[in-house]
Design a protein around this motif. Structure first.
Motif, short mmCIF file in Angstrom:
data_model
loop_
_atom_site.label_atom_id
_atom_site.label_comp_id
_atom_site.label_asym_id
_atom_site.label_seq_id
_atom_site.Cartn_x
_atom_site.Cartn_y
_atom_site.Cartn_z
N ALA A 31 -3.84 5.98 -2.93
CA ALA A 31 -2.40 6.07 -3.15
C ALA A 31 -1.60 5.61 -1.93
O ALA A 31 -0.46 5.17 -2.06
CB ALA A 31 -2.02 7.51 -3.51
N GLU A 32 -2.21 5.68 -0.75
CA GLU A 32 -1.54 5.30 0.49
C GLU A 32 -1.77 3.85 0.88
O GLU A 32 -1.23 3.38 1.88
CB GLU A 32 -2.01 6.21 1.63
N ALA A 33 -2.58 3.14 0.13
CA ALA A 33 -2.95 1.77 0.48
C ALA A 33 -1.75 0.82 0.40
O ALA A 33 -1.01 0.82 -0.57
CB ALA A 33 -4.07 1.28 -0.42
N VAL A 34 -1.59 0.03 1.45
CA VAL A 34 -0.50 -0.94 1.52
C VAL A 34 -0.65 -1.99 0.42
O VAL A 34 0.34 -2.47 -0.14
CB VAL A 34 -0.45 -1.60 2.92
N CYS A 35 -1.87 -2.34 0.07
CA CYS A 35 -2.12 -3.39 -0.92
C CYS A 35 -1.61 -3.03 -2.31
O CYS A 35 -1.44 -3.91 -3.15
CB CYS A 35 -3.60 -3.74 -0.98
N ARG A 36 -1.32 -1.77 -2.55
CA ARG A 36 -0.77 -1.37 -3.86
C ARG A 36 0.59 -2.01 -4.09
O ARG A 36 1.03 -2.15 -5.22
CB ARG A 36 -0.67 0.15 -3.97
N ARG A 37 1.23 -2.41 -3.01
CA ARG A 37 2.56 -3.03 -3.13
C ARG A 37 2.47 -4.54 -3.15
O ARG A 37 3.47 -5.22 -3.30
CB ARG A 37 3.44 -2.55 -1.98
N ASP A 38 1.29 -5.08 -2.93
CA ASP A 38 1.11 -6.53 -2.90
C ASP A 38 0.42 -7.00 -4.18
O ASP A 38 -0.14 -6.21 -4.92
CB ASP A 38 0.27 -6.94 -1.68
N GLU A 39 0.43 -8.29 -4.36
CA GLU A 39 -0.21 -8.88 -5.52
C GLU A 39 -1.72 -8.81 -5.40
O GLU A 39 -2.28 -9.13 -4.35
CB GLU A 39 0.22 -10.33 -5.64
N ALA A 40 -2.41 -8.42 -6.45
CA ALA A 40 -3.86 -8.35 -6.42
C ALA A 40 -4.49 -9.72 -6.19
O ALA A 40 -5.58 -9.83 -5.64
CB ALA A 40 -4.39 -7.75 -7.72
N GLY A 41 -3.79 -10.77 -6.56
CA GLY A 41 -4.31 -12.13 -6.37
C GLY A 41 -4.55 -12.47 -4.92
O GLY A 41 -5.34 -13.37 -4.61
N LEU A 42 -3.90 -11.77 -4.03
CA LEU A 42 -4.10 -11.99 -2.61
C LEU A 42 -5.48 -11.48 -2.18
O LEU A 42 -6.09 -12.03 -1.27
CB LEU A 42 -3.00 -11.27 -1.81
N PHE A 43 -5.99 -10.48 -2.84
CA PHE A 43 -7.23 -9.83 -2.44
C PHE A 43 -8.45 -10.28 -3.24
O PHE A 43 -9.57 -10.01 -2.86
CB PHE A 43 -7.07 -8.31 -2.54
N PHE A 44 -8.23 -10.95 -4.35
CA PHE A 44 -9.32 -11.42 -5.20
C PHE A 44 -9.16 -12.90 -5.52
O PHE A 44 -8.07 -13.34 -5.87
CB PHE A 44 -9.38 -10.60 -6.50
N ALA A 45 -10.25 -13.63 -5.41
CA ALA A 45 -10.21 -15.09 -5.57
C ALA A 45 -10.07 -15.52 -7.02
O ALA A 45 -10.74 -14.97 -7.89
CB ALA A 45 -11.49 -15.70 -4.99
N CYS A 68 -2.52 -1.39 7.30
CA CYS A 68 -2.70 -0.33 6.30
C CYS A 68 -3.20 0.95 6.97
O CYS A 68 -4.17 0.92 7.73
CB CYS A 68 -3.71 -0.79 5.25
N PRO A 69 -2.59 2.09 6.66
CA PRO A 69 -3.01 3.35 7.27
C PRO A 69 -4.36 3.87 6.75
O PRO A 69 -4.95 4.76 7.37
CB PRO A 69 -1.88 4.33 6.90
N VAL A 70 -4.84 3.33 5.65
CA VAL A 70 -6.11 3.81 5.09
C VAL A 70 -7.17 2.72 5.07
O VAL A 70 -8.09 2.75 4.25
CB VAL A 70 -5.91 4.41 3.67
N CYS A 74 -10.75 2.62 2.93
CA CYS A 74 -10.95 1.53 1.98
C CYS A 74 -12.25 0.79 2.27
O CYS A 74 -13.05 0.50 1.37
CB CYS A 74 -9.75 0.59 2.04
N ARG A 75 -12.48 0.49 3.54
CA ARG A 75 -13.70 -0.20 3.96
C ARG A 75 -14.93 0.66 3.64
O ARG A 75 -15.91 0.15 3.10
CB ARG A 75 -13.65 -0.49 5.46
N ASP A 76 -14.85 1.95 3.92
CA ASP A 76 -15.97 2.84 3.61
C ASP A 76 -16.27 2.85 2.12
O ASP A 76 -17.43 2.80 1.70
CB ASP A 76 -15.68 4.26 4.10
N HIS A 77 -15.22 2.90 1.31
CA HIS A 77 -15.38 2.86 -0.14
C HIS A 77 -16.10 1.58 -0.57
O HIS A 77 -17.05 1.62 -1.35
CB HIS A 77 -14.01 2.93 -0.83
N ALA A 78 -15.66 0.45 -0.03
CA ALA A 78 -16.23 -0.85 -0.42
C ALA A 78 -17.68 -0.96 0.01
O ALA A 78 -18.48 -1.60 -0.68
CB ALA A 78 -15.41 -1.98 0.19
N LEU A 79 -18.04 -0.36 1.12
CA LEU A 79 -19.43 -0.42 1.59
C LEU A 79 -20.32 0.56 0.83
O LEU A 79 -21.50 0.30 0.62
CB LEU A 79 -19.49 -0.14 3.09
N LEU A 80 -19.78 1.68 0.41
CA LEU A 80 -20.58 2.67 -0.32
C LEU A 80 -20.80 2.28 -1.78
O LEU A 80 -21.83 2.63 -2.36
CB LEU A 80 -19.91 4.04 -0.26
#
Length: 114
Positions: A31-45, A68-70, A74-80
């Motif tokens: 809920a605190e992720a900065v990317c929630r306010r950005d377009e998902a297209g920026l993060f996925f090819a 981003c404060p979290v 986020c990185r831990d989630h992606a690695l787990l």
């Protein structure tokens, strides 16, 4: 095949306290992720993205992650998970694969040394 009838667990096997139910399955960090306010297209090819465009897009996504404060959560989630696509916690999928491979190598080395 013969199926056994449903049998309930004995009362002693049911925990007396349960963990609180989370509203968001990804956890409170999401809920605190900065990317929630950005377009998902920026993060996925997009499919068949040219290399130069991919590198530029990933760099822009990493800049968002850097503020981003979290980012660590986020990185831990992606690695787990592990998340196979996209930029998560400031790392691309390829960077996460390298990091996971290094962790596996270190764990194997420690195990063999012991």
């Amino acid at each position: 095949m013969l199926q056994l009838p449903y049998q309930s667990l004995p009362v002693t096997a049911v925990p007396t306290q349960r963990a609180p139910v989370r509203e968001d399955q990804d956890g409170p960090w999401h809920a605190e992720a900065v990317c929630r306010r950005d377009e998902a297209g920026l993060f996925f090819a997009p499919s068949k993205e040219p290399t130069a465009a991919r590198l530029s897009r990933e760099d822009a996504a990493k800049r968002v992650c850097a503020r981003c404060p979290v980012m660590v959560e986020c990185r831990d989630h992606a690695l787990l998970q592990p998340e196979p696509y996209g930029v998560w916690g400031g790392l691309t999928a390829a960077e996460r694969r390298v990091m996971l491979a290094r962790r596996r190598r270190r764990a194997t080395t420690k195990k063999n040394a012991a």
